[in-house]
Design a protein around this motif. Sequence first.
Motif, PDB file in Angstrom:
ATOM      1  N   ARG A 101       2.974  13.583   5.866  1.00  0.00           N
ATOM      2  CA  ARG A 101       2.393  13.376   4.690  1.00  0.00           C
ATOM      3  C   ARG A 101       3.554  13.636   3.777  1.00  0.00           C
ATOM      4  O   ARG A 101       3.831  12.753   2.870  1.00  0.00           O
ATOM      5  N   ARG A 102       4.151  14.650   3.965  1.00  0.00           N
ATOM      6  CA  ARG A 102       5.681  15.061   3.053  1.00  0.00           C
ATOM      7  C   ARG A 102       6.624  13.956   3.174  1.00  0.00           C
ATOM      8  O   ARG A 102       7.088  13.542   2.093  1.00  0.00           O
ATOM      9  N   ASP A 103       6.992  13.206   4.177  1.00  0.00           N
ATOM     10  CA  ASP A 103       7.757  12.269   4.363  1.00  0.00           C
ATOM     11  C   ASP A 103       7.229  10.856   3.985  1.00  0.00           C
ATOM     12  O   ASP A 103       8.203   9.694   4.308  1.00  0.00           O
ATOM     13  N   ARG A 104       5.910  10.561   3.730  1.00  0.00           N
ATOM     14  CA  ARG A 104       5.173   9.597   3.444  1.00  0.00           C
ATOM     15  C   ARG A 104       5.323   8.465   4.650  1.00  0.00           C
ATOM     16  O   ARG A 104       5.686   7.314   4.391  1.00  0.00           O
ATOM     17  N   ARG A 106       3.958   5.984   7.171  1.00  0.00           N
ATOM     18  CA  ARG A 106       2.730   5.228   7.076  1.00  0.00           C
ATOM     19  C   ARG A 106       2.465   4.843   8.707  1.00  0.00           C
ATOM     20  O   ARG A 106       1.333   4.575   9.039  1.00  0.00           O
ATOM     21  N   ASP A 123      -4.734   6.820   6.076  1.00  0.00           N
ATOM     22  CA  ASP A 123      -3.382   6.555   5.722  1.00  0.00           C
ATOM     23  C   ASP A 123      -2.509   6.343   6.526  1.00  0.00           C
ATOM     24  O   ASP A 123      -1.145   6.174   5.907  1.00  0.00           O
ATOM     25  N   ASP A 151       4.433  -3.454   1.946  1.00  0.00           N
ATOM     26  CA  ASP A 151       3.776  -2.230   2.543  1.00  0.00           C
ATOM     27  C   ASP A 151       2.484  -2.624   3.380  1.00  0.00           C
ATOM     28  O   ASP A 151       1.824  -1.766   3.797  1.00  0.00           O
TER      29      ASP A 151
END
Length: 172
Positions: A101-104, A106, A123, A151
Amino acid sequence: MTRVGVVADTHGVVHPAVFDLFRNVAAIVHAGDVGSDSVIADLEALAPVVAVRGNVDVGASALLEHLPDERTITIESVRLFVTHVGGSAGQVRTRFGERLRRDRVRVFVCGHSHRALLDDSGDLLILNPGGAGRRRFSIPLSAAILAVKGDDVRVRIVDLDDASAVRAAIEG
């Protein structure tokens, strides 16, 4: 659209269908247990390779020994986290969740089990392409094609022993 080939657990041998399947990819991700330097060289003849070290790569050669245990890469605007041992979808979310989550991130890519896994709930897309080397036990051999546009991420896991599945994946 950027197409990326994804393999794991080659253990020194690349299934012949991988060379057709990955013929037109922009990059190849290897999620560990490469097994020999020749696997990297053979795949690099097709596209640039991003690889991580698996448990069988420790002490195998200077090249494989120096692979990182994990990597984060970006394809178009999509961040991928690659490591060898991931586990089930629940284990991945528990063990790596906060960092991802912190590093986004996917897409989480792993190997180790030799069993293909695709979990796209929530997500985070979790992908284990399965084993793409020698057959182990009765587990089907497989690899994956990751297609990224902006994305948007799409994944197809391909049974390497099914010529029609390989052809369909090549054709898009």
